[in-house]
Design a protein around this motif. Sequence first.
Motif, PDB file in Angstrom:
ATOM      1  N   ALA B  98      57.353 -11.254 -75.742  1.00  0.00           N
ATOM      2  CA  ALA B  98      57.440 -12.192 -74.624  1.00  0.00           C
ATOM      3  C   ALA B  98      58.147 -11.599 -73.411  1.00  0.00           C
ATOM      4  CB  ALA B  98      58.159 -13.465 -75.079  1.00  0.00           C
ATOM      5  N   LEU B  99      58.390 -10.301 -73.441  1.00  0.00           N
ATOM      6  CA  LEU B  99      58.932  -9.668 -72.247  1.00  0.00           C
ATOM      7  C   LEU B  99      58.180  -8.380 -71.994  1.00  0.00           C
ATOM      8  CD1 LEU B  99      61.999  -7.628 -73.230  1.00  0.00           C
ATOM      9  CD2 LEU B  99      61.290  -9.506 -74.703  1.00  0.00           C
ATOM     10  N   GLN B 100      58.005  -8.103 -70.714  1.00  0.00           N
ATOM     11  CA  GLN B 100      57.468  -6.795 -70.352  1.00  0.00           C
ATOM     12  C   GLN B 100      58.569  -6.009 -69.664  1.00  0.00           C
ATOM     13  OE1 GLN B 100      53.564  -6.939 -68.518  1.00  0.00           O
ATOM     14  NE2 GLN B 100      52.933  -8.483 -69.993  1.00  0.00           N
ATOM     15  N   CYS B 101      58.827  -6.287 -68.383  1.00  0.00           N
ATOM     16  CA  CYS B 101      59.916  -5.541 -67.735  1.00  0.00           C
ATOM     17  C   CYS B 101      61.266  -6.066 -68.196  1.00  0.00           C
ATOM     18  CB  CYS B 101      59.799  -5.612 -66.218  1.00  0.00           C
ATOM     19  SG  CYS B 101      60.381  -7.155 -65.493  1.00  0.00           S
ATOM     20  N   GLY B 102      61.343  -7.337 -68.544  1.00  0.00           N
ATOM     21  CA  GLY B 102      62.578  -7.886 -69.105  1.00  0.00           C
ATOM     22  C   GLY B 102      63.595  -8.400 -68.093  1.00  0.00           C
ATOM     23  N   ILE B 103      63.305  -8.310 -66.808  1.00  0.00           N
ATOM     24  CA  ILE B 103      64.316  -8.726 -65.817  1.00  0.00           C
ATOM     25  C   ILE B 103      64.478 -10.243 -65.832  1.00  0.00           C
ATOM     26  CG2 ILE B 103      62.825  -9.022 -63.747  1.00  0.00           C
ATOM     27  CD1 ILE B 103      66.072  -7.112 -63.525  1.00  0.00           C
ATOM     28  N   CYS B 104      63.409 -10.967 -66.166  1.00  0.00           N
ATOM     29  CA  CYS B 104      63.470 -12.431 -66.177  1.00  0.00           C
ATOM     30  C   CYS B 104      63.990 -12.963 -67.499  1.00  0.00           C
ATOM     31  CB  CYS B 104      62.075 -13.009 -65.931  1.00  0.00           C
ATOM     32  SG  CYS B 104      60.945 -12.684 -67.321  1.00  0.00           S
ATOM     33  N   THR B 105      64.040 -12.090 -68.518  1.00  0.00           N
ATOM     34  CA  THR B 105      64.285 -12.544 -69.892  1.00  0.00           C
ATOM     35  C   THR B 105      65.613 -13.279 -70.074  1.00  0.00           C
ATOM     36  OG1 THR B 105      62.918 -10.691 -70.595  1.00  0.00           O
ATOM     37  CG2 THR B 105      64.219 -11.785 -72.301  1.00  0.00           C
ATOM     38  N   LEU B 135      60.838 -17.751 -62.791  1.00  0.00           N
ATOM     39  CA  LEU B 135      59.623 -16.991 -62.496  1.00  0.00           C
ATOM     40  C   LEU B 135      59.546 -15.758 -63.376  1.00  0.00           C
ATOM     41  CD1 LEU B 135      59.581 -17.058 -58.586  1.00  0.00           C
ATOM     42  CD2 LEU B 135      58.067 -18.318 -60.154  1.00  0.00           C
ATOM     43  N   CYS B 136      58.347 -15.522 -63.914  1.00  0.00           N
ATOM     44  CA  CYS B 136      58.073 -14.252 -64.566  1.00  0.00           C
ATOM     45  C   CYS B 136      56.806 -13.719 -63.918  1.00  0.00           C
ATOM     46  CB  CYS B 136      57.847 -14.421 -66.067  1.00  0.00           C
ATOM     47  SG  CYS B 136      57.319 -12.871 -66.835  1.00  0.00           S
ATOM     48  N   ARG B 137      56.853 -12.504 -63.439  1.00  0.00           N
ATOM     49  CA  ARG B 137      55.684 -11.948 -62.765  1.00  0.00           C
ATOM     50  C   ARG B 137      54.862 -11.068 -63.711  1.00  0.00           C
ATOM     51  NH1 ARG B 137      52.424 -13.321 -58.523  1.00  0.00           N
ATOM     52  NH2 ARG B 137      52.246 -11.659 -56.967  1.00  0.00           N
ATOM     53  N   CYS B 138      55.420 -10.747 -64.887  1.00  0.00           N
ATOM     54  CA  CYS B 138      54.743  -9.769 -65.748  1.00  0.00           C
ATOM     55  C   CYS B 138      53.823 -10.384 -66.788  1.00  0.00           C
ATOM     56  CB  CYS B 138      55.765  -8.924 -66.499  1.00  0.00           C
ATOM     57  SG  CYS B 138      56.835  -7.917 -65.474  1.00  0.00           S
ATOM     58  N   THR B 139      54.206 -11.520 -67.352  1.00  0.00           N
ATOM     59  CA  THR B 139      53.571 -11.942 -68.607  1.00  0.00           C
ATOM     60  C   THR B 139      52.522 -13.034 -68.454  1.00  0.00           C
ATOM     61  OG1 THR B 139      55.182 -13.696 -68.954  1.00  0.00           O
ATOM     62  CG2 THR B 139      55.730 -11.529 -69.856  1.00  0.00           C
ATOM     63  N   GLY B 140      52.492 -13.719 -67.320  1.00  0.00           N
ATOM     64  CA  GLY B 140      51.611 -14.889 -67.223  1.00  0.00           C
ATOM     65  C   GLY B 140      52.108 -16.034 -68.104  1.00  0.00           C
TER      66      GLY B 140
ATOM     67  N   TYR C 209      57.389  -8.481 -57.826  1.00  0.00           N
ATOM     68  CA  TYR C 209      58.321  -8.148 -58.915  1.00  0.00           C
ATOM     69  C   TYR C 209      59.601  -8.954 -58.727  1.00  0.00           C
ATOM     70  CZ  TYR C 209      58.470  -4.904 -55.029  1.00  0.00           C
ATOM     71  OH  TYR C 209      58.405  -4.372 -53.769  1.00  0.00           O
ATOM     72  N   ILE C 210      60.200  -9.378 -59.853  1.00  0.00           N
ATOM     73  CA  ILE C 210      61.363 -10.262 -59.765  1.00  0.00           C
ATOM     74  C   ILE C 210      62.627  -9.478 -59.383  1.00  0.00           C
ATOM     75  CG2 ILE C 210      62.760 -11.957 -61.041  1.00  0.00           C
ATOM     76  CD1 ILE C 210      59.848 -12.831 -60.429  1.00  0.00           C
ATOM     77  N   GLU C 211      62.665  -8.202 -59.672  1.00  0.00           N
ATOM     78  CA  GLU C 211      63.856  -7.417 -59.339  1.00  0.00           C
ATOM     79  C   GLU C 211      63.708  -6.776 -57.953  1.00  0.00           C
ATOM     80  OE1 GLU C 211      63.876  -3.445 -60.705  1.00  0.00           O
ATOM     81  OE2 GLU C 211      65.964  -3.492 -61.301  1.00  0.00           O
TER      82      GLU C 211
HETATM   83  S1  FES Z   1      58.951  -9.707 -67.968  1.00  0.00           S
HETATM   84 FE1  FES Z   1      58.964  -8.911 -65.941  1.00  0.00          FE
HETATM   85  S2  FES Z   1      59.366 -10.659 -64.768  1.00  0.00           S
HETATM   86 FE2  FES Z   1      59.181 -11.463 -66.733  1.00  0.00          FE
END
Ligand code: FES
Lengths: 87, 162, 764
Positions: B98-105, B135-140, C209-211
């Motif tokens: 449930a995470l890709q980049c993980g910044i929103c996690t 907001l999560c931009r990676c996972t939809g 991107y969120i960051e």
């Molecule tokens: S995993 Fe990248 S913003 Fe949610």
Amino acid sequence: MANVHIPTQMRQLCGGQELVKIPGKTVRELIEELEHRFPGVKNYLLDGNDLRPSIAVWVDGELAPAGLLETVGPESEVHFMPAIGGG
Amino acid sequence: MRKVAVQTTLNGEPVEFLCEPRQSLLEVLRDVLNLTGTKEGCLTGDCGACSVLFDGRVVCSCLVLGVEAQGAQIQTVEGLAHGNELSVLQRKFLEHAALQCGICTPGFLIAAKALLDHNLNPSESEVRYALAGNLCRCTGYDKIVRAVMDAAKEMREREAYG
Amino acid sequence: MGSHTTESSFRVIGTRPIRHDGVEKVTGRAKYGADYYVAGMLHGKVLRSPHAHARIKSIDFSRALALPGVKAVVTGKDLPEGENKTVPLGEMTVNPRYLGQNILARDKVLYYGHAVAAVAAISPHIAEQALELIEVDYEVLPPVLSVEQAMAEGAPILHPDLRNEELGDVPTNVAKHVVLTRGDVEAGFREAHFIVEREFRTSMVHQGYIEPHNALAIYNADGKATIYCSTQGPFEVRGMSAAVLGLPVGSIKVVPAEIGGGFGGKTTVYLEPLALLLAMKTGQPVKMVMTRSEVLRATGPTSGSLIRVKMGCTKEGKITAAKIWMAYEAGAFPGSPVGAATMTVLAPYAIPNVQIDGYDVVVNKPKTAAYRAPGATNAAFAAETVIDELAELCGIDPLDIRILNGAREGTPHPAGPPYRRIGFIETCEAIKASEHYRSNLEGPNRGRGVASGFWFNAGMQSAAVVNIHLDGTASVVTGSPDIGGTRAACAMIAAEVLGLNVEDVRPVVTDTDSIGHTDVTGGSRVTFATGMAVFRAAEDALAQLKERAAKLWECKVEEVEFRDGKFYCKTNNATPLSVSELAKRLPRLGGPVTGRATVNARGVGPSFATCCIDVEVDPETGRVQILRCTVAQDAGRAIHPAYVEGQMQGGTAQGIGWALNEEYIYDSDGHLMNSTLLDYRMPTCPDLPMIETIIVEVPNPGHPLGVRGVGEVSIVPPPAAIANAVYRAVGVRMTELPMSPARLWKAIAQKESTRSGLGRAQHG
Ligand code: FES
Ligand code: FES
């Protein structure tokens, strides 16, 4: 003889031809031969000693990472295409 | 600028810190207390990356002043695991990718915890609305929603069977 | 290719292990760029232009410098001018002069938010205060805000020195004209029974991107620098920072932090050279982090565009000709993805007669950066809508017209060579066979649309090292920042080759001094190219392990066999050894084993996706609700299927945002009106349904494991799929993105009024 496909904007330099058969063992040799037949081609494709950064050469259906140094076979299909970048 | 002494409870431990009155709780957590698990995405309350629990409610820590933490109970992502045991939500996020980049996690984990703290049987749309401020931009969101639903299920079962 | 890679014997590939960096990311321990703090660090902030187009007459920063706590102020004059010439730099090409001018404006500001000066101070608050004390005298110039304006005769010129080959020595805003042709397009139209011609517009959109961007630069007295930052390309940051600052490349080390999303937007530099410049000036480390409004005003976006498509087909739906004209906004400096747009727009189809013209146009908006399949989404929105219309005219299923005209192995790409094995038709067939497509969609104002997309994917350079530890575990070292699970994919590939458990392989992403040159995490290339390097590095380690086993068993290396995770001797009865048993003995067998490999990868396999979307339109408000969404994509081979699905879902969600809500809104003076995440509206959790995925696997013959890139193509189809669905729901063809409620409501109202004759009455 490799089949060199001439990109649209270079065709005016090549007497309107879309396809030219030329001998050569590397992309560099092909371009030298092209230039010999159609002066100006080199300036269109090269910047100094290398391909223009905006142009990519494809040999046999594949982007050729070695550029001018890429070897070509007698039956090779060579395309010059715009270079692309991904995200 | 004169600093103010603030006493608060952070992840269950009493904590005292000094902060400038203009510093946000997010700045205090990250810059003063070195708790960088809480992230900054916008500073305007729109992304939820900075979510923390403030007396059990989800808040955007970028919109709360550090001095407001006086006497409050604050919980951040760093307080979710019990020692070396991940919380069910954390584990489900990993299992469901449930995470890709993980910044929103960290923000999603906090918002999801706030939901499951009072509703262990949420519908998909309740989960989606509970996470609407993040907001999560990676996972939809697909795998995030599945992870939260699955965590709720496991926690329900755990409650039912002890 | 070794025998251990045959499909039937995959042990690790295709499974869904927990990613190695996962625990750090769910506990808040993972360090992203903004999480780095060092002693004595200063904070940097940027002063940005309030005008879209202006000449800088003077900058007076004496009052800022006098503010207690301020350590340095820099302006464009502090950067070397840089060569005005396009040079290759990894994946991208860079013009050092333009890059420098984008980082700090020199004589002119070219967009609202363009950096004008930067300050370093002991706290971010003091740095911000100092910005207010800098006085800039501007001569405001008229802004150029659209491609039509920029291309019009007598348009204000952004760069007096910009020339294009066609026009010769004449100032222009058109940096480039690309032409692709095949066959005779007019003859093709004569063969057509149906012809559709339409014009499409799209706005600039941001990667989102969120960051926010960040950088921490440290400069030492010996002239050596280190930059910590969140980037897709640490080697590009090193090269670009060196180019902008006029430093030797080798004097800079870049340490890639964890990265909070990039989508192409973090393949270039903004803060990195600035932080380093300020660190050089002050002798102290300098950290810079952008605000969200800075991110939206001055980084990223991808191009807005104007696209005209004319396409014709026979009664049976065979497309005979396509003529496409497209102009893309490059932003303030040349370099839109229009070249890629011309090459992707018809790539899924075999069309005998084609003419495509593309223009790269500078406008007074931020310099565009790559965004997931750059250029392809705008183009597909246009072409895939027209194809839908042709299908309707012919009375055939929209998937069938795609299959009928679809590219297969051997079909020539519109701009070049024939395809090798590709999976386009398979993605259409997968959607056609899906439960979703076969289900009935009932109810008023509902409609279903499909569309397809193409992306090249990239190869390029990667390096990998595989270390065998004495306990038989291993580490895999690469230079590819992990944005969406690529560490796991690399570890899985090494584990597969070495017969190890994936948990026993630790993947490491290292800095630019610790691994060979590795191009960006972009172009969907990491699992493909870095994965290829990892595969070969693991094979190299395996070959060395075989030599050690031969030494131990006093046999020839050819007599050692590796199968099912164990080494066997074919000629004597030595007890078979696992990797970990052999690893223990390495000290006496010659020392550690380190496998390594580098590639400039060949064999890139393009990727196709086809998407099916059901919508419901609220005719009262123009709002579109996505009811159901399924995407089929060719992954070649899915190494870690969960993260392949993740790419498909994430790209689709971005495509949906682009279709419905996202856009840069400018006022007539060129001010960006929506530079917050409240007003730049990206999809939230309740906006979306589950995104169903069908992974199609048509192995790429150019990769030892069959891998194709999967990161980008899924963003391409949704805008067209949604436009086609909206048409079926309410009968209007939307030709402008985003299809925001206001725009759609207007279109519906116009249709209603024309139908009832009111339109004519009003105008008459
Ligand atoms: S995993 Fe990248 S913003 Fe949610
Ligand atoms: S940083 Fe607080 S909501 Fe975005």
